[in-house]
Structure formats: C-alpha cells, structure tokens
Design a protein around this motif. Sequence first.
Motif, PDB file in Angstrom:
ATOM      1  N   LEU A  15       1.098  -1.749  -0.088  1.00 47.97           N
ATOM      2  CA  LEU A  15       0.062   0.373   0.508  1.00 47.97           C
ATOM      3  C   LEU A  15       0.659   1.224   0.236  1.00 47.97           C
ATOM      4  O   LEU A  15       0.092   2.816  -0.878  1.00 47.97           O
ATOM      5  N   ALA A  16       1.901   1.341   0.540  1.00 56.28           N
ATOM      6  CA  ALA A  16       3.068   2.717   0.542  1.00 56.28           C
ATOM      7  C   ALA A  16       3.648   2.754  -0.587  1.00 56.28           C
ATOM      8  O   ALA A  16       3.685   4.033  -1.183  1.00 56.28           O
ATOM      9  N   ALA A  17       3.763   1.542  -1.000  1.00 56.85           N
ATOM     10  CA  ALA A  17       4.317   1.532  -2.397  1.00 56.85           C
ATOM     11  C   ALA A  17       3.620   1.906  -4.104  1.00 56.85           C
ATOM     12  O   ALA A  17       3.719   2.866  -5.064  1.00 56.85           O
ATOM     13  N   HIS A  18       2.321   2.114  -3.150  1.00 52.13           N
ATOM     14  CA  HIS A  18       0.661   1.957  -3.884  1.00 52.13           C
ATOM     15  C   HIS A  18       0.780   4.002  -4.463  1.00 52.13           C
ATOM     16  O   HIS A  18       0.740   4.804  -5.335  1.00 52.13           O
ATOM     17  N   VAL A  19       0.462   4.049  -2.910  1.00 55.36           N
ATOM     18  CA  VAL A  19      -0.016   5.461  -2.875  1.00 55.36           C
ATOM     19  C   VAL A  19       0.880   5.874  -3.033  1.00 55.36           C
ATOM     20  O   VAL A  19       1.385   7.588  -3.189  1.00 55.36           O
ATOM     21  N   ALA A  20       2.811   6.237  -3.162  1.00 54.54           N
ATOM     22  CA  ALA A  20       4.212   6.817  -3.174  1.00 54.54           C
ATOM     23  C   ALA A  20       4.491   7.006  -4.269  1.00 54.54           C
ATOM     24  O   ALA A  20       4.218   8.166  -5.006  1.00 54.54           O
ATOM     25  N   GLU A  21       3.688   5.730  -5.346  1.00 55.63           N
ATOM     26  CA  GLU A  21       3.660   6.325  -6.871  1.00 55.63           C
ATOM     27  C   GLU A  21       2.553   7.220  -6.827  1.00 55.63           C
ATOM     28  O   GLU A  21       3.300   7.800  -8.578  1.00 55.63           O
ATOM     29  N   ARG A  22       1.595   7.239  -7.036  1.00 56.77           N
ATOM     30  CA  ARG A  22       0.355   8.158  -7.244  1.00 56.77           C
ATOM     31  C   ARG A  22       0.793   9.188  -7.131  1.00 56.77           C
ATOM     32  O   ARG A  22       0.274  10.178  -7.394  1.00 56.77           O
TER      33      ARG A  22
END
Length: 59
Positions: A15-22
């Motif tokens: 989740l952290a990686a996904h939010v960071a990408e967005r």
Amino acid sequence: MDVITLIAFVAFIYLAAHVAERRGRSVKAWAWIAAFVGPLALPLIFLVPNLHRRNGDQA
C-alpha cells in the motif's frame, strides 16, 4: 498469529509503495520505509507534498 502479522506488514509495504507511486514519490524508497516503520509509513506519505500536483499534472 505470526503469519497474520507477516501478511499485514507485506500489505502495508504494498500500500505504501502504491500510494507513493500515485503521489510521484519513489516506490522503492517508500517500500523500504514501510518495511522499517510498518503502518506509520502511510500517514507519513500524506505528510510529504504531492509531486504530481506541483507540476500541474493530474494523476
């Protein structure tokens, strides 16, 4: 119980990686941060500025 904790930590890393990408941040860096601080990484991502909005891009 250990398996549930492990699954939760892996989910927080994802989740952290996904939010960071967005938000225009480094996926690898935020995945490592989430691996070290766990669930605290998600609120931290929202404290740093969104790089996509600064450039005028709407992600």
